[in-house]
Structure formats: C-alpha cells, structure tokens
Design a protein around this motif. Structure first.
Motif, short mmCIF file in Angstrom:
data_model
loop_
_atom_site.label_atom_id
_atom_site.label_comp_id
_atom_site.label_asym_id
_atom_site.label_seq_id
_atom_site.Cartn_x
_atom_site.Cartn_y
_atom_site.Cartn_z
N TYR A 1 35.68 -15.09 -49.53
CA TYR A 1 34.45 -15.23 -50.30
C TYR A 1 33.29 -14.93 -49.36
O TYR A 1 33.40 -15.05 -48.13
N SER B 1 30.73 -15.69 -47.36
CA SER B 1 29.99 -16.72 -46.63
C SER B 1 30.39 -16.71 -45.17
O SER B 1 31.57 -16.51 -44.84
N ASP C 1 26.41 -12.85 -45.74
CA ASP C 1 25.24 -13.70 -45.63
C ASP C 1 25.46 -14.73 -44.51
O ASP C 1 26.47 -15.43 -44.49
N GLY C 2 24.51 -14.80 -43.58
CA GLY C 2 24.64 -15.69 -42.44
C GLY C 2 24.95 -14.96 -41.15
O GLY C 2 24.88 -15.56 -40.06
N TYR D 1 26.08 -22.99 -38.94
CA TYR D 1 27.28 -22.18 -38.73
C TYR D 1 27.08 -21.19 -37.58
O TYR D 1 27.99 -20.94 -36.78
N ILE E 1 21.22 -23.58 -48.14
CA ILE E 1 22.02 -22.46 -47.64
C ILE E 1 21.49 -21.96 -46.29
O ILE E 1 22.26 -21.74 -45.34
N GLU F 1 30.75 -19.23 -43.48
CA GLU F 1 31.70 -20.34 -43.33
C GLU F 1 33.14 -19.87 -43.34
O GLU F 1 33.99 -20.37 -42.59
N ASN F 2 33.43 -18.85 -44.18
CA ASN F 2 34.80 -18.37 -44.32
C ASN F 2 35.31 -17.66 -43.07
O ASN F 2 36.51 -17.54 -42.89
N ASN G 1 23.57 -22.10 -42.89
CA ASN G 1 23.89 -20.88 -42.14
C ASN G 1 23.46 -21.00 -40.68
O ASN G 1 24.17 -20.54 -39.78
#
Length: 335
Positions: free
Chosen positions: A240, A242, A146-147, A287, A280, A244-245, A284
């Motif tokens: 996880y 995302s 996601d993202g 990010y 979210i 972000e990870n 995203n």
C-alpha cells in the motif's frame, strides 16, 4: 491453521479464484460471486513461472505468453522496437536491496555492513547494466511513495572505496573467508549482482562472488528460516502507498518480513510512535527519523530504485500496469 492446504487452494474475495497451482503455473477462474465494481473481463488466467526470463521474453514474442512484468536486462535496448505499442516503462513502488544476515558473527558489526555498502557503485550499475532504467537507492523508501525523502543514507550509500576500506579496517577486517551475494535465477538479477560482487571485491580486497539459486521461492524459504549465512537479494514491492510499509514489516523486531535477524529497541519505539500518530505529515516525519536510524545500523543495503519495463503480446488489449508494477487483471481483455 492448515498452511499446506491454503497454499494449494487459497481462499480470498477478489475477482478471480485459484483452481490449481504447482511450481510451474497457477490457474485462476473468474469469481462469479465477486462483489466489487471492477469485474474481470477474461474468464481464465494462467500464471506461468519461468526459470529463465529470456525464455519468457521469447514466448511473448511468439505469442505463447501474453504478459511479462519485467523484461530481461539483455533486452532493455530492444524491447521498445520489439513491442513498439505494447510496452510499459515507468517508476514503480519497488526497490532492490541486499539483506545482511546480522545474526552471523562476520556481519554483526554495522561498520562491516556500511563498508560493503560504500563499496558499491550504484550509479554505474544503473547506467551500465540497466541502461539508465534504474536509479541509485539512497534509502529504503521508493521515491514514488508519500513520505519519501531523498538522501537518507548519506555517505554510507556513496561509492567510496578508500573510505570503505578504512572503515572495514577499523572493524578489524572481514572475519569470514569470502562474501557471497545470493540471488534468484528466475528474475533479472544475475548481471547486477555480479557487478556488485566485483565492485565489493575490488574495493575491500575480500573475495566476493555472486551465487544463484533456482527461484525466488528458494530465497524466501531460506530467508524465512534464518538459514542464510551470506547476504542475499531482498527486493520490496509496496503493498500500500505509505512509507510505513517500507519500514515496519522489514525492520521492526519480529516484523512479518524481518528475515535477517535485525532488532533495535530504539527503532521499534520510534516506529511505534509513528504508528500512533494520527496526523499524516507528523507520522511521516517520525517514519523518516526511524529510516535514518535503521540506515545507521545498515542491516539491509539499499540497491536500486525500480523503473519497470513490461511487455505484452498482440493477443490482448486494455493492458494496464498499476503503481506497484502489477498487471491490472480486471482490465486485460483477449482480442
């Protein structure tokens, strides 16, 4: 903290506990006090570490090993017939990349790093080396996450030898004697790293070679100590689901997996802004802006998005591979 003691006997709260570990294998036993609902169905697990993936594949065929997460490149054409009803083939949240030691003077100019990136024909490697089981990476985030947004890298990840050569000349040429691409021999990396090295040399006219080291642990030890003087393979598997990870740990200044010396205060600020954002979709988008900023610096060269091919022996059943590409250890059973 006693890191050496923890590495020998790690403490956790999962369905298994470590009973012994060394450089050849790690043994685990079902944890009787595990409070989760997904109880393990086998009493013991042994993880074996191979220096040669083809040896592991043959052990699977012989029933001496029960699961292999990624088969050798040389078996991509035959694994489905070898394991007709005992294989997995799907996209997972992983990416292969080449990390650049930006602390080295010969790699400190982003134009040099972009020139190397533009010298790589990712699509050719995906098709010819991996028989179409990989995709050319055009950013740092897996398409399964996601993202993710496509083509974040733009022309810097498009194979263009002439443009790559011009960019390198604008940077004053390559200031080292040669480019070395380091990889670990205990994974299926030799073929694609050698292909990249050949493409870079042909495109830039700079002597480029692939250099293998014994295992992944050696790569990580040297990277963590900032000891690499040359680029090295640096894959990432999500912890996880995302975007972000795929960014904070690797590219934030002082990030837990920032092991090539990259630092950009503007990127840090953008990542921090995204971290603070509750919505979210808005987070995203921030990010994604940060990802684009990082790609302008090109501290890490995107390589390939991963589709994983796993196989297992006839000794086991209920084998499942999760979204990350990991064996679901609580589902597997012995026949």
């Amino acid at each position: 903290t006693n890191r050496a003691g923890y590495e020998k006997s790690p403490v956790g709260n999962g369905p298994f506990k470590v009973t012994s570990t060394n450089t050849q294998e790690t043994k685990m036993q079902r944890f009787a006090e595990y409070s989760g609902e997904d109880k393990a169905r086998v009493e013991k697990l042994t993880w074996r570490y191979y220096s040669n993936d083809l040896t592991a594949y043959r052990d699977i065929q012989a029933g001496k090993l029960d699961f292999m997460d990624q088969i050798p490149v040389s078996r991509l054409a035959t694994y489905k017939s070898d394991f007709s009803d005992r294989n997995f083939n799907d996209a997972v949240a992983s990416i292969q990349q080449i990390a650049i030691p930006v602390y080295r003077p010969e790699y400190s100019d982003p134009r040099v790093r972009k020139a190397i990136s533009m010298s790589i024909n990712r699509k050719e490697i995906a098709e010819e080396i991996f028989s179409g089981t990989r995709d050319a990476a055009m950013g740092y985030v897996s398409p399964t996450i996601d993202g993710y947004i496509s083509d974040q890298c733009g022309e810097a990840c498009v194979y263009d030898p002439a443009a790559a050569k011009r960019l390198l000349n604008q940077a004053g040429g390559f200031q080292g004697e040669k480019i070395e691409l380091w990889y670990n021999n205990d994974g299926p990396h030799k073929d694609w790293i050698e292909a990249m090295a050949s493409q870079i040399q042909d495109s830039l006219g700079v002597p480029t070679v692939a250099q293998g080291t014994e295992n992944f642990a050696d790569i990580r030890s040297r990277a963590n100590a900032l000891e690499f003087e040359q680029p090295y393979r640096s894959g990432w598997q999500a912890a996880y689901p995302s975007i972000e990870n795929f960014l904070n740990p690797i590219f934030r200044t002082g990030g837990s997996s920032n092991d090539n010396g990259y630092s950009n205060p503007a990127v840090d600020e953008k990542l921090a802004e995204a971290d603070r954002t509750v919505d979210i979709d808005e987070a995203n988008a921030l990010y994604q802006e940060a990802e684009k900023m990082i790609l302008q610096d090109m501290p890490v060269i995107p390589g390939l998005y991963i589709k994983q091919q796993s196989v297992w022996s006839d000794n086991v059943k209920n084998v499942m591979v999760d979204w990350k590409g990991d064996l679901v250890v609580t589902s597997i059973e012995v026949k």
